[in-house]
Design a protein around this motif. Structure first.
Motif, PDB file in Angstrom:
ATOM      1  N   ARG A 284       0.859  -1.172   0.000  1.00 22.97           N
ATOM      2  CA  ARG A 284       0.000   0.000   0.000  1.00 22.97           C
ATOM      3  C   ARG A 284       0.901   1.230   0.000  1.00 22.97           C
ATOM      4  N   HIS A 285       0.572   2.199  -0.815  1.00 25.15           N
ATOM      5  CA  HIS A 285       1.470   3.329  -1.023  1.00 25.15           C
ATOM      6  C   HIS A 285       1.697   4.156   0.243  1.00 25.15           C
ATOM      7  N   TRP A 293      -1.831  -6.883  -5.286  1.00 21.80           N
ATOM      8  CA  TRP A 293      -2.382  -6.043  -6.336  1.00 21.80           C
ATOM      9  C   TRP A 293      -2.827  -6.914  -7.497  1.00 21.80           C
ATOM     10  N   GLY A 342      -6.197  -0.438  -8.032  1.00 19.90           N
ATOM     11  CA  GLY A 342      -4.872  -0.800  -8.521  1.00 19.90           C
ATOM     12  C   GLY A 342      -4.812  -1.118 -10.000  1.00 19.90           C
ATOM     13  N   TYR A 393     -11.915  -2.058  -2.029  1.00 19.52           N
ATOM     14  CA  TYR A 393     -10.789  -2.940  -1.736  1.00 19.52           C
ATOM     15  C   TYR A 393     -11.341  -4.288  -1.262  1.00 19.52           C
TER      16      TYR A 393
END
Length: 404
Positions: A284-285, A293, A342, A393
């Protein structure tokens, strides 16, 4: 639910034709079924393109066969939904491919998964044993009328280019009853066995997700994965089936895969495909926590673009507005499945390639000089929607549907 626009079977009767005098037709069909006078017709075999250039055989049943099969499937679903395992998602009421994808992602992220077994049963629908299928169904169904109907469908054969051929194995993909027969078959062949193996033979965590004959398992320990794979091959052999040697893979995958492979100098973790998406290890960024992903599988996108290109060529003399309405429907449907978190970059690539395919057709319609992209921008903006993420998500949706 039966599709009213579906192609006719070997008898050539469409739904619109069958609706003439529908009540009398159904009364007659009901009587024949109960008297034992109903005869299943062979499936009409057609082929549809698959990703990679191959073709998948489909069996199109006659209208009356579809009606009877749907009635039987509705009854059997009530029986088997009590029995089927939670990790089985394919062709079940109230379940979808995205629920299977969610369960797989959450399982990998929340359990101790370090290895993924991506298993493909070679030609499952074409090779399942009629004898075993009926024996499995007889475990829960005692009504001889239903068993006779299923036997008739399995033995009806197929018609290809007017030539009938007998079927000693398999159930036609596309038939209404085939998904349920396949699920029952795999419930006894795989689900019950794998669930016991997971609880009693495994030394570490094991997750299982099955969508029809697509199987993905996650293992904490590689030794468990290797033992399971060997024993699974042996079990399939007892039923005359085998794993596809080129499509069955055991790969290192999970929260520690990148670190371990880097330590060994082996590069990035491998990826695997499931239900049209390529899965890969990432972070996760913002939080830099491990996540799975998913992007559209390359073969899936290429196959869809080929279909669009062929249809655009067929429609090249149609009005731009007519083609635009069709394209918008196709692209919107593609987004509805593939627009997961994503995957936005892949959706934009798809959008640009659709624009390019349409531009090539529009340019060739005109004898004038080739127009610049800017000239077509208003057309594209009007008819080709911009992609946006449409799905939450996986953990958000999974925990909403599985609050426990």
């Amino acid at each position: 639910m039966l599709q009213r626009k579906a192609s006719p079977g070997v008898d050539g009767v469409t739904w619109q034709e069958y609706e003439n005098g529908l009540e009398d037709r159904l009364t007659d069909l009901h009587g024949r079924v109960h008297r034992g006078a109903y005869r299943a017709q062979p499936s009409r075999r057609v082929y549809i393109p698959k990703a990679g250039g191959r073709q998948r055989p489909l069996g199109i049943a006659a209208v009356e066969d579809k009606v009877v099969q749907q009635a039987v499937v509705t009854i059997l679903n009530q029986i088997y939904e009590v029995d089927f395992k939670g990790f089985s998602y394919g062709f079940r009421p109230g379940r979808s491919p995205h629920q299977a994808l969610d369960a797989l992602t959450v399982g990998i992220q929340r359990k101790k998964v370090n290895w993924i077994l991506d298993a493909d049963v070679m030609g499952f629908f074409d090779n399942l044993s009629h004898e075993w299928a009926l024996r499995f169904i007889e475990h829960r169904v005692a009504d001889q009328r239903i068993l006779r109907l299923i036997r008739k469908w399995l033995k009806a054969g197929v018609s290809e280019d007017g030539q009938w051929s007998e079927t000693n194995r398999g159930t036609p993909q596309g038939a209404v009853a085939s998904p349920l027969i396949a699920n029952v078959y795999l419930h006894y062949l795989f689900d019950l066995w794998a669930d016991v193996w997971r609880r009693k033979a495994a030394r570490g965590d094991v997750i299982i997700v099955r969508y029809a004959d697509d199987l993905v398992l996650g293992f904490q320990q590689r030794a468990d994965a290797v033992r399971f794979l060997e024993q699974f091959k042996e079990r399939l052999a007892k039923f005359g089936l085998e794993l596809h040697p080129d499509k069955t893979r055991l790969i290192e995958f999970g929260r520690y895969a990148a670190r371990e492979r880097k330590r060994r100098g082996e590069g990035k973790p491998e990826t695997f495909n499931f239900l049209g998406f390529t899965h890969f290890c990432g972070q996760r960024h913002k939080t830099e926590t491990f996540t799975v992903w998913r992007i559209t599988a390359k073969k899936r996108m290429v196959a869809k673009l080929k279909i669009i290109k062929a249809e655009l060529q067929r429609r090249k003399h149609d009005r731009t507005s007519q083609v635009g309405v069709w394209l918008r429907s196709v692209v919107t449907g593609y987004y509805q499945y593939h627009a997961v978190p994503g995957n936005i970059d892949q959706l934009r690539i798809f959008q640009r390639r659709v624009n390019r395919l349409w531009r090539n057709v529009l340019v060739r319609r005109s004898q004038r000089a080739r127009k610049k992209w800017e000239k077509f921008a208003p057309v594209f903006e009007r008819w080709i929607p911009a992609p946006r993420v449409l799905h939450p998500y996986p953990d958000t949706r999974f925990y909403a549907t599985h609050p426990s």
